[in-house]
Design a protein around this motif. Sequence first.
Motif, short mmCIF file in Angstrom:
data_model
loop_
_atom_site.label_atom_id
_atom_site.label_comp_id
_atom_site.label_asym_id
_atom_site.label_seq_id
_atom_site.Cartn_x
_atom_site.Cartn_y
_atom_site.Cartn_z
N ARG A 1 99.17 51.99 45.46
CA ARG A 1 99.06 50.56 45.19
C ARG A 1 100.43 49.93 44.96
O ARG A 1 101.26 50.43 44.20
N HIS A 2 100.65 48.77 45.61
CA HIS A 2 101.91 48.05 45.43
C HIS A 2 101.74 46.61 45.89
O HIS A 2 100.85 46.29 46.67
N SER A 3 102.59 45.75 45.38
CA SER A 3 102.71 44.38 45.85
C SER A 3 103.97 44.30 46.69
O SER A 3 104.99 44.91 46.37
N ASP A 4 103.95 43.52 47.78
CA ASP A 4 105.11 43.47 48.67
C ASP A 4 106.27 42.65 48.11
O ASP A 4 107.40 42.80 48.58
N ASP A 5 106.00 41.78 47.13
CA ASP A 5 107.10 40.95 46.62
C ASP A 5 107.44 41.25 45.16
O ASP A 5 108.33 40.62 44.59
N ALA A 6 106.73 42.20 44.53
CA ALA A 6 106.90 42.37 43.09
C ALA A 6 106.70 43.83 42.67
O ALA A 6 106.06 44.61 43.38
#
Length: 231
Positions: free
Chosen positions: A126-131
């Motif tokens: 799991r990850h966010s592309d901008d944060a």
Amino acid sequence: MHQISNYVYARDELLGMNIPTKRLPNPYQDFPYMVIEGVLSPHECRAITAAALEDKEAVQAELRGRSLDTTIRKTDIHTLSSEHRAVYDRRFEAVRKEIEDFFALSLSTSTDVQVLGYESGSFYVRHSDDASELQDHNGNTVGFRTVAPERKLTTVLFTTSYTPNPTDTDHFSGGELLFNYLCDASGNTITLRPEAGDMVVFFSNPYFSHEVLPVKSGYRLSLVQWHNAHT
């Protein structure tokens, strides 16, 4: 859950989090992301996939310029040939206006195309592309720190297809694209099983945090870009 489009909801834990770059599409659309079918032809998909499989200079993916813990991400990065990059650029330009209209923005600069190969056992947690996620001492996510504000929109173009029982390198099992905080009316997490030639487009902010589930067999190849935009 709180509704963010006709058929998609976001999990309520997001409401109390600090999300500086929060942005959502028009809530009256059926979905808060796009799946554009047939951006690449079957012939183009096979040619790009074959080139990646023959690439002897692939490198292990890094995480924003740092060497990567393979418990977080296990992916190979390939390079598009000039011929295949020209094909990609033409196909992207053909759908640019459709993307801009859907998200009500004007695309400006874009990153280079990342060609990401996932063999059996490869994944991305799991990850966010901008944060980056901010966690408390118990490991619970409590907010996000923006690290790539120029990433407003993410595009993922697939050259291989999901199937439960792959028999060739044009298909893979596992490897689903899962949106961690998005669900349907029954609470089922939104999970996409792409077809070769399809492009998935979504905002890069934490509402669209996602992961690639482990590939069970076959070969998953995607062409990823991040785009800045005027809103």
